[in-house]
Write an enzyme that holds these catalytic residues in place. Structure first.
Site, short mmCIF file in Angstrom:
data_model
loop_
_atom_site.label_atom_id
_atom_site.label_comp_id
_atom_site.label_asym_id
_atom_site.label_seq_id
_atom_site.Cartn_x
_atom_site.Cartn_y
_atom_site.Cartn_z
N ARG A 21 -3.53 -8.40 4.59
CA ARG A 21 -2.09 -8.22 4.78
C ARG A 21 -1.38 -9.43 4.21
O ARG A 21 -1.85 -10.57 4.41
CB ARG A 21 -1.75 -8.10 6.27
CG ARG A 21 -2.02 -6.75 6.87
CD ARG A 21 -1.00 -5.70 6.41
NE ARG A 21 -1.26 -4.41 7.03
CZ ARG A 21 -1.98 -3.42 6.47
NH1 ARG A 21 -2.48 -3.56 5.27
NH2 ARG A 21 -2.16 -2.28 7.11
N GLU A 80 6.09 -6.69 0.62
CA GLU A 80 5.86 -5.66 -0.38
C GLU A 80 6.67 -4.39 -0.09
O GLU A 80 6.98 -4.13 1.08
CB GLU A 80 4.36 -5.33 -0.45
CG GLU A 80 3.76 -4.81 0.84
CD GLU A 80 2.24 -4.68 0.76
OE1 GLU A 80 1.57 -5.68 0.45
OE2 GLU A 80 1.77 -3.56 1.01
N HIS A 123 -1.00 -3.20 -3.98
CA HIS A 123 -1.61 -2.67 -2.74
C HIS A 123 -2.33 -1.34 -3.00
O HIS A 123 -1.96 -0.30 -2.45
CB HIS A 123 -0.55 -2.50 -1.63
CG HIS A 123 -1.16 -2.38 -0.26
ND1 HIS A 123 -0.49 -2.73 0.88
CD2 HIS A 123 -2.38 -1.95 0.15
CE1 HIS A 123 -1.26 -2.52 1.94
NE2 HIS A 123 -2.42 -2.04 1.50
C1 8YV Z 1 -2.99 1.84 2.60
C2 8YV Z 1 -3.65 -0.05 4.22
O1 8YV Z 1 -2.48 1.37 1.40
O2 8YV Z 1 -5.43 0.89 5.40
C3 8YV Z 1 -4.50 0.11 5.41
O3 8YV Z 1 -4.24 -0.58 6.41
O4 8YV Z 1 -2.80 -0.87 4.18
C4 8YV Z 1 -3.92 0.79 3.03
O5 8YV Z 1 -5.16 1.38 3.04
C5 8YV Z 1 -1.88 2.39 3.36
O6 8YV Z 1 -2.04 2.55 4.70
C6 8YV Z 1 -1.51 3.75 2.74
O7 8YV Z 1 -0.19 3.80 2.53
#
Ligand code: 8YV
Length: 312
Positions: free
Chosen positions: A231, A260, A278
């Protein structure tokens, strides 16, 4: 029978929205121009929320949803969910663990390779026609170098296995020592001092906010590269930009950012940083599995069955 109303808090892909729309009365809070009006209209009836890993559901919003029962996160990270509040209010939370581990670890090891071998710069070099004037400058090997993993969870372990295959040594830091063969370093600063690559694989949230600060970056030093697939909040981005600009550290490979999808111009100007939008879980295969878990968790909840991947 009327469909159950759910609130959509994040932009979600079509292959997830389609089954959600088929089963639920979906209200798109994320794209709503007048969010207050939407809440006034449907807030009292909402029984479920769908959001993504990076999105946030603040308590004041949740307090306007008196019939809320479940929040299904399309992601493994649930740092945007006030889990203690949900627990106290009997609201279930689910996420999508395991199915994305391998892809995220692949992305982390790709960032290690991209930064150590300067592959993006090399690609630009070739495209600019510079090769005809001389070879690309030498880069750094991985074998024998130390990868310091910060946060040895499922993803951290999958990263460690990949980097071992590149001949790297592995050490890790986390809240507790684990039953693994890799060296545990109980101080983050000591890990930074020793590491050639420091790889952030912790959860986000208040407990890890700015864990990687100016002191850690100084300890990582000119031999060191920071990789973050966790993160953006875990890294003090202003301190990182300064460290990249001043050459305090050698480089950075980042898939996540503090604010982001906004990425600071100053970071984009750093030619010792590789920046990705991301995308670490962004494959057809993994996102389909994540979508399946979101849908199946909701279906399980509303039909009184056990949740597949409960957080609480
Ligand atoms: C995804 C994420 O980009 O799993 C997570 O916590 O941040 C990522 O896998 C996101 O959740 C999909 O929009």
């Amino acid at each position: 029978m009327a469909k159950t109303p759910v609130l959509i808090l994040a932009p979600l892909p079509d292959f997830l929205m389609q089954p959600l729309l088929a089963a639920y009365e979906c209200h798109d809070y994320f794209h709503a121009e007048d969010k207050a009006a939407l809440l006034a209209q449907v807030g009292a009836e909402i029984r479920g929320i769908v959001m993504s890993g990076g999105s946030v559901s603040p308590v004041p919003l949740l307090e306007q949803l008196p019939k809320l029962e479940i929040m299904s996160v399309f992601g493994v990270g649930y740092d945007g969910v006030p889990v203690d509040w949900c627990r106290a209010n009997g609201i279930r939370v689910t996420n999508t663990p395991d199915v994305l581990t391998e892809d995220v670890a692949d992305t982390a090891s790709a960032l290690v390779l991209m930064t150590s071998r300067r592959l993006i710069a090399a690609n630009r070099f070739l495209l600019a026609g510079a090769w005809t004037k001389g070879p690309f400058p030498l880069a750094y090997a991985l074998r024998g170098k130390l990868a310091g993993i910060v946060g040895l969870g499922r993803i951290g372990k999958a990263i460690a296995h990949r980097l071992e295959a590149h001949g790297m040594r592995i050490a890790y830091h986390g809240r507790t020592r684990q039953e693994v063969s890799w060296e545990y370093v109980d101080s983050l600063l000591a890990l930074a001092q020793a590491a050639d690559f420091m790889i952030v694989a912790t959860p986000g949230g208040a407990a890890t906010k700015h864990l990687i600060n100016a002191d850690v970056l100084s300890a990582l030093g000119t031999k060191g590269t920071l990789i973050n697939i966790a993160r953006g909040s875990v890294v003090d981005e202003a301190a990182l930009i300064a460290a990249l600009q001043n050459g305090t550290i050698r480089g950075a490979g980042l898939d996540v950012f503090e604010n982001e999808p906004q990425v600071p111009e100053a970071l984009m100007q750093c030619d010792n940083a590789v920046l990705l939008p991301h995308l670490s879980s962004g494959t057809h295969e993994t996102r389909a599995e994540m979508a399946r878990l979101v849908v199946e968790n909701l279906a399980a909840h509303f039909s009184g069955r056990a949740l597949l991947t409960p957080v609480c």
